[in-house]
Design a protein around this motif. Sequence first.
Motif, mmCIF file in Angstrom:
data_model
loop_
_atom_site.group_PDB
_atom_site.id
_atom_site.type_symbol
_atom_site.label_atom_id
_atom_site.label_comp_id
_atom_site.label_asym_id
_atom_site.label_seq_id
_atom_site.Cartn_x
_atom_site.Cartn_y
_atom_site.Cartn_z
ATOM 1 N N LYS A 252 0.669 -1.254 0.064
ATOM 2 C CA LYS A 252 0.106 0.119 -0.005
ATOM 3 C C LYS A 252 0.968 1.344 0.006
ATOM 4 C CE LYS A 252 -4.292 -1.562 -0.183
ATOM 5 N NZ LYS A 252 -3.953 -2.912 0.095
ATOM 6 N N THR A 253 1.879 1.288 0.785
ATOM 7 C CA THR A 253 2.754 2.604 0.620
ATOM 8 C C THR A 253 4.307 2.227 0.375
ATOM 9 O OG1 THR A 253 3.458 2.200 3.038
ATOM 10 C CG2 THR A 253 1.729 3.533 2.627
ATOM 11 N N ASN A 254 4.367 0.916 0.218
ATOM 12 C CA ASN A 254 5.878 0.527 -0.280
ATOM 13 C C ASN A 254 5.819 -0.934 -0.568
ATOM 14 O OD1 ASN A 254 6.741 -1.030 2.003
ATOM 15 N ND2 ASN A 254 6.494 1.033 3.263
ATOM 16 N N LEU A 255 6.888 -1.613 -1.075
ATOM 17 C CA LEU A 255 6.867 -2.723 -1.677
ATOM 18 C C LEU A 255 7.169 -3.874 -0.242
ATOM 19 C CD1 LEU A 255 9.394 -2.372 -4.768
ATOM 20 C CD2 LEU A 255 6.736 -2.858 -4.687
ATOM 21 N N ALA A 256 7.509 -3.309 0.865
ATOM 22 C CA ALA A 256 7.959 -3.923 2.030
ATOM 23 C C ALA A 256 6.686 -4.155 3.065
ATOM 24 C CB ALA A 256 9.124 -3.486 2.700
ATOM 25 N N GLY A 257 5.640 -3.484 2.410
ATOM 26 C CA GLY A 257 4.361 -3.576 3.505
ATOM 27 C C GLY A 257 4.805 -3.006 4.973
ATOM 28 N N ALA A 258 3.799 -3.083 5.850
ATOM 29 C CA ALA A 258 3.955 -2.646 7.287
ATOM 30 C C ALA A 258 4.762 -3.007 7.785
ATOM 31 C CB ALA A 258 2.498 -2.979 7.811
ATOM 32 N N GLN A 259 5.698 -4.256 7.514
ATOM 33 C CA GLN A 259 6.737 -4.537 8.317
ATOM 34 C C GLN A 259 7.984 -3.790 8.093
ATOM 35 O OE1 GLN A 259 8.238 -8.774 6.623
ATOM 36 N NE2 GLN A 259 5.997 -8.562 6.463
ATOM 37 N N GLY A 260 7.939 -3.481 6.656
ATOM 38 C CA GLY A 260 9.258 -2.379 6.043
ATOM 39 C C GLY A 260 9.028 -1.098 6.666
ATOM 40 N N PHE A 261 7.688 -0.731 6.686
ATOM 41 C CA PHE A 261 7.352 0.639 7.247
ATOM 42 C C PHE A 261 7.579 0.779 8.757
ATOM 43 C CE2 PHE A 261 4.734 3.951 8.930
ATOM 44 C CZ PHE A 261 4.471 4.858 8.273
ATOM 45 N N PHE A 262 7.565 -0.161 9.583
ATOM 46 C CA PHE A 262 7.558 0.169 11.030
ATOM 47 C C PHE A 262 8.881 -0.551 11.273
ATOM 48 C CE2 PHE A 262 3.049 -0.074 10.863
ATOM 49 C CZ PHE A 262 2.659 1.157 11.355
ATOM 50 N N GLY A 263 9.448 -1.439 10.310
ATOM 51 C CA GLY A 263 10.799 -2.062 10.918
ATOM 52 C C GLY A 263 10.880 -3.101 11.884
ATOM 53 N N VAL A 264 9.568 -3.767 11.921
ATOM 54 C CA VAL A 264 9.385 -5.003 12.912
ATOM 55 C C VAL A 264 9.041 -6.341 11.861
ATOM 56 C CG1 VAL A 264 7.978 -5.923 14.558
ATOM 57 C CG2 VAL A 264 8.606 -3.747 14.627
#
Length: 442
Positions: A252-264
């Motif tokens: 939705k906001t990047n190729l890595a998803g929420a785990q990429g967004f939050f770094g968890v």
Amino acid sequence: MENLVKMKEHFERARQVLPGGVNSSTRYNKGIGLPLYVSHASGDKLFDLDGNEYIDMCCAHGAGLLGNAHPAIEAALKKAIELGMCNSLETVYHEQLAREICECIPCAEEVRFVNAGSEATMHLIRLCRAYTGRKKIIRMEGTFHGYHESIYIGGQVGPEQLAGNREHPVPESAGIPEEFASLIIPVPYNDVKAFDEAVEQYGDDVAMVILEPIVYNTSCIMPLPGYLEHLREVTREKGIVLFFDEVQTSFKTNLAGAQGFFGVIPDVCSFGKSVGGGLPLSGMCGKREIMECFKPVGNCQHSGTFNAPLPNVLCGLAFLNEARQDYFYKKIKDLGDFFYGGLESFIKENDLNMVIGYHGPQFNITFGRKTVPVRYEDSFTHDKNVMWRFCKDCFEHGVYFHDYGGGPSHHGFSIAHTKEDLEKVLNIIKEVLLGMHADGLC
């Protein structure tokens, strides 16, 4: 709604052969009093059987991030026809898509594909149990993980049920045996103390902790600082699988998803919706040692005639190719800044009793409060009747919002939306909200 003659006639015919006239229970939109029967769609527009045009603010519940009839998807489908569909067989494109998913999603060392998000969570829950040898599931209230018996329990329960839900989890549909509820441990989202207490009490029996890292299915609740990090630390210490359900948040906001967004980084995740470019495509991915519990390597079954049909796989590759273009996420951000900024300013200027929660192209509307909920019960101020009125009034002005039973669920835009169309949506929303405000509804 005088100009819906063909729609209403078709509704009566459809009800004779389809329960409720629909193939999915939530397609009946109580806000407009019938399902939206479309004749065709293009870009960010939907056209009903009577020839009326609507700006699409549902976007296939988050799956239509490319909009309707995107040229890249049309080309992928044409290629699938030329290749002969190759049903129920593996192709080089399956490996290519899996490899690209592994390059995108941080936790992904191996991948398996399915069609629907419910399938992804169902099979992945079984896998986590096979891997750990444990049975129980810690899940967060307010989140949604599919319609199957393993997890459609104790999530989005009513206010009158919540007090007893933590002791006796409530099945969310008729037909789910009470016995399944004994395996579910509901805890409040964003409540570290309640989570720790659940782990302390049930830890040796808990196979996984499953959650939406962003609760798009209820008011777009965001994780409080340190919350996801705490779940990661505790599950690692206790040998519990951390399972992010990213069916909604993926891509939705990047190729890595929420785990990429939050770094968890979780141990496993489900993904889906957007990745099929509008076609049914979801998947499961995670650590190799967990994923290889699937047969034929391990002893956990996952199979299906229509797992990852070639047309859907080719559309997945087309979607990822589009999402990698420089314009893609920049456009999503620019449209979001314009739309959310305009709506938030209007809400504040008119002191409306409502709030929007958003992340990327998905957003939620919650009536009856002025701050975004932090826990599920915070959303109980939301009035379904007000939401139905909002959907109805917007629909009559040419903007389609799905009603989701009147709940504070998710809406969205796509890269096919233009600033001009979103400006039109904003103006219609403003007119509708002012009318509702005059009637004391918001």
